[in-house]
Design a protein around this motif. Sequence first.
Motif, PDB file in Angstrom:
ATOM      1  N   UNK A  26       0.793  -1.225   0.000  1.00 22.55           N
ATOM      2  CA  UNK A  26       0.000   0.000   0.000  1.00 22.55           C
ATOM      3  C   UNK A  26       0.824   1.274   0.000  1.00 22.55           C
ATOM      4  N   UNK A  27       2.042   1.248   0.548  1.00 24.24           N
ATOM      5  CA  UNK A  27       2.828   2.480   0.600  1.00 24.24           C
ATOM      6  C   UNK A  27       3.237   2.953  -0.788  1.00 24.24           C
ATOM      7  N   UNK A  28       3.231   2.063  -1.790  1.00 22.19           N
ATOM      8  CA  UNK A  28       3.616   2.465  -3.145  1.00 22.19           C
ATOM      9  C   UNK A  28       2.427   2.957  -3.968  1.00 22.19           C
ATOM     10  N   UNK A  29       1.233   2.953  -3.405  1.00 20.01           N
ATOM     11  CA  UNK A  29       0.040   3.368  -4.133  1.00 20.01           C
ATOM     12  C   UNK A  29      -0.179   4.879  -4.031  1.00 20.01           C
ATOM     13  N   UNK A  30      -0.935   5.415  -4.965  1.00 17.88           N
ATOM     14  CA  UNK A  30      -1.287   6.836  -4.916  1.00 17.88           C
ATOM     15  C   UNK A  30      -2.268   7.061  -3.758  1.00 17.88           C
ATOM     16  N   UNK A  31      -2.416   8.315  -3.308  1.00 16.38           N
ATOM     17  CA  UNK A  31      -3.374   8.592  -2.228  1.00 16.38           C
ATOM     18  C   UNK A  31      -4.792   8.117  -2.564  1.00 16.38           C
ATOM     19  N   UNK A  32      -5.226   8.299  -3.802  1.00 16.34           N
ATOM     20  CA  UNK A  32      -6.580   7.865  -4.189  1.00 16.34           C
ATOM     21  C   UNK A  32      -6.700   6.348  -4.130  1.00 16.34           C
ATOM     22  N   UNK A  33      -5.665   5.640  -4.574  1.00 14.56           N
ATOM     23  CA  UNK A  33      -5.685   4.171  -4.532  1.00 14.56           C
ATOM     24  C   UNK A  33      -5.666   3.678  -3.083  1.00 14.56           C
ATOM     25  N   UNK A  34      -4.916   4.360  -2.241  1.00 12.63           N
ATOM     26  CA  UNK A  34      -4.874   3.984  -0.823  1.00 12.63           C
ATOM     27  C   UNK A  34      -6.234   4.196  -0.176  1.00 12.63           C
ATOM     28  N   UNK A  35      -6.859   5.322  -0.507  1.00 14.87           N
ATOM     29  CA  UNK A  35      -8.172   5.605   0.056  1.00 14.87           C
ATOM     30  C   UNK A  35      -9.190   4.548  -0.383  1.00 14.87           C
ATOM     31  N   UNK A  80      -5.644   8.478   8.978  1.00 14.45           N
ATOM     32  CA  UNK A  80      -6.559   7.376   9.300  1.00 14.45           C
ATOM     33  C   UNK A  80      -6.534   6.311   8.213  1.00 14.45           C
ATOM     34  N   UNK A  81      -6.437   6.729   6.966  1.00 15.40           N
ATOM     35  CA  UNK A  81      -6.334   5.764   5.862  1.00 15.40           C
ATOM     36  C   UNK A  81      -5.101   4.897   6.073  1.00 15.40           C
ATOM     37  N   UNK A  82      -3.967   5.533   6.399  1.00 14.68           N
ATOM     38  CA  UNK A  82      -2.739   4.769   6.644  1.00 14.68           C
ATOM     39  C   UNK A  82      -2.895   3.836   7.842  1.00 14.68           C
ATOM     40  N   UNK A  83      -3.597   4.305   8.864  1.00 13.43           N
ATOM     41  CA  UNK A  83      -3.813   3.461  10.047  1.00 13.43           C
ATOM     42  C   UNK A  83      -4.598   2.205   9.672  1.00 13.43           C
ATOM     43  N   UNK A  84      -5.660   2.358   8.895  1.00  8.12           N
ATOM     44  CA  UNK A  84      -6.457   1.195   8.466  1.00  8.12           C
ATOM     45  C   UNK A  84      -5.597   0.250   7.635  1.00  8.12           C
ATOM     46  N   UNK A  85      -4.821   0.788   6.715  1.00  8.19           N
ATOM     47  CA  UNK A  85      -3.985  -0.067   5.867  1.00  8.19           C
ATOM     48  C   UNK A  85      -2.876  -0.742   6.682  1.00  8.19           C
ATOM     49  N   UNK A  86      -2.357  -0.049   7.696  1.00  6.81           N
ATOM     50  CA  UNK A  86      -1.380  -0.670   8.591  1.00  6.81           C
ATOM     51  C   UNK A  86      -1.989  -1.815   9.386  1.00  6.81           C
ATOM     52  N   UNK A  87      -3.218  -1.614   9.850  1.00  6.10           N
ATOM     53  CA  UNK A  87      -3.942  -2.669  10.569  1.00  6.10           C
ATOM     54  C   UNK A  87      -4.114  -3.881   9.662  1.00  6.10           C
ATOM     55  N   UNK A  88      -4.523  -3.634   8.434  1.00  9.04           N
ATOM     56  CA  UNK A  88      -4.743  -4.736   7.489  1.00  9.04           C
ATOM     57  C   UNK A  88      -3.440  -5.438   7.122  1.00  9.04           C
ATOM     58  N   UNK A  89      -2.386  -4.669   6.902  1.00 11.41           N
ATOM     59  CA  UNK A  89      -1.101  -5.269   6.526  1.00 11.41           C
ATOM     60  C   UNK A  89      -0.600  -6.209   7.619  1.00 11.41           C
TER      61      UNK A  89
END
Length: 174
Positions: A21-30, A56-65
Amino acid sequence: MATKEKRQAAKGPNPDAVRIWTSLSPAERQEMARQCLAEYPLTNQEREVFLESPKRVDKILGIEKHRDARIVARIVASEACIADHGVGDTIAFDSMGRLVTAAGDKPVCIRLLNRIWYRLIMILDRMADDTEGAIGTGNFTGEVIDVRMNCYGAPFPYGDCGQVLMEFSVEGLG
């Protein structure tokens, strides 16, 4: 149905995709976070408010990762602990910061949880940041994570109700 089976049956994002997810654009991350949030007990309005913040988007993706990881506080020394926390005892949390309990676990002292919470928050923030070279990334070792901490409540021998020394690790990274 077991939690892992529920997760696999859900329409959430591919777990392998979340790992990058860190390599994705902000829209793709959202959008990826939106898919993850579909599993959470939130209303549509709450989900949209949550998605307004990149942090918060990063937090959710961190939780999922790190969904399968466990943050573990392990007792490495214990003296006069009236709550009976002894050497080798562990207290585990999931990537969302929830206390993981199992049948047969003994109760956890609120004073111990009070001392754990700020270290737990730092580890959860590292999971969400996932920035190359940041303290705590990768195998979650480093200056902050490796510092042992104690449950020492007062300025007299054995504190308020005993003394416990803990160390932290993140297990199940894959």
